[in-house]
Design an enzyme around this catalytic site. Sequence first.
Site, short mmCIF file in Angstrom:
data_model
loop_
_atom_site.label_atom_id
_atom_site.label_comp_id
_atom_site.label_asym_id
_atom_site.label_seq_id
_atom_site.Cartn_x
_atom_site.Cartn_y
_atom_site.Cartn_z
CE LYS A 83 -4.55 -0.41 2.25
NZ LYS A 83 -5.24 -0.21 3.80
O1 G3P Z 1 -9.26 0.75 4.18
C1 G3P Z 1 -9.34 2.28 4.99
C2 G3P Z 1 -10.13 2.14 6.28
O2 G3P Z 1 -9.44 1.38 7.74
C3 G3P Z 1 -10.36 3.42 6.86
O3 G3P Z 1 -11.49 3.47 7.88
O4 G3P Z 1 -13.02 3.99 8.89
O5 G3P Z 1 -10.61 5.03 9.97
O6 G3P Z 1 -12.27 5.80 7.62
P1 G3P Z 1 -12.49 4.66 8.72
#
Ligand code: G3P
Length: 222
Positions: A83
């Site tokens: 990534k």
């Molecule tokens: O895959 C990306 C993710 O981990 C981010 O999720 O909910 O932290 O915006 P969030």
Amino acid sequence: MKIFLDTASLKEIREAAALGVVDGITTNPTLLSKESGEPEDILVQICETVNGPISAEVVATDAEGMMREGRHWAGVHRNIVVKCPCTTEGLKATKALSSEGIRINMTLVFSATQALLAAKAGASICSPFVGRIDDIASPGMEVVRDIVQIYRNYSFPCEVLAASLRHPMHVVEAAKLGAHIGTMPYSVFTALVKHPLTDIGLKKFLEDWEKAKKEMGAKAAR
Ligand code: G3P
């Protein structure tokens, strides 16, 4: 749509993988920091649990450093996809690493322009963060829609991974738009299977079956 779990928790991954419908895992530094143990050991164990793409993120911010880390991660296990963040340095690293045959998941994507550059740099996966776009009062799914259309227009061999999915309807919307992959926390994954009518229906079937068995038993005894 492929279903990925967005977690570094081996417990969650093992439980979800037992259902046979998990195609891959996304991790990031935040998710790995929540687990105890060496990130590399955790990633190897994840790779041995799920036979699909497992994202491991670089933490360097310069292209050289990202390339160094990316080559390292790619050598750790064949399932690892590197990534890289969608920055100018991340794009340079993506171009170089993808030219070496290393699969890149371009992360922290928030616009269609970033996604266009990610695909041109050779990323094999592009991750728009739907929930975080919603968080700033902008429609995250519209970004997914635009990216899917652009990649289709030019047949880019880059998969759209709808990330930062926060609830089941995000998953449904991403699938309707043709996102190739949706990644979600374990809580969202488990919510996908639940339906109150399934529980009510099953309870009724089992009660009726028990009733019928008793009646058959009574008839036989007469
Ligand atoms: O895959 C990306 C993710 O981990 C981010 O999720 O909910 O932290 O915006 P969030």
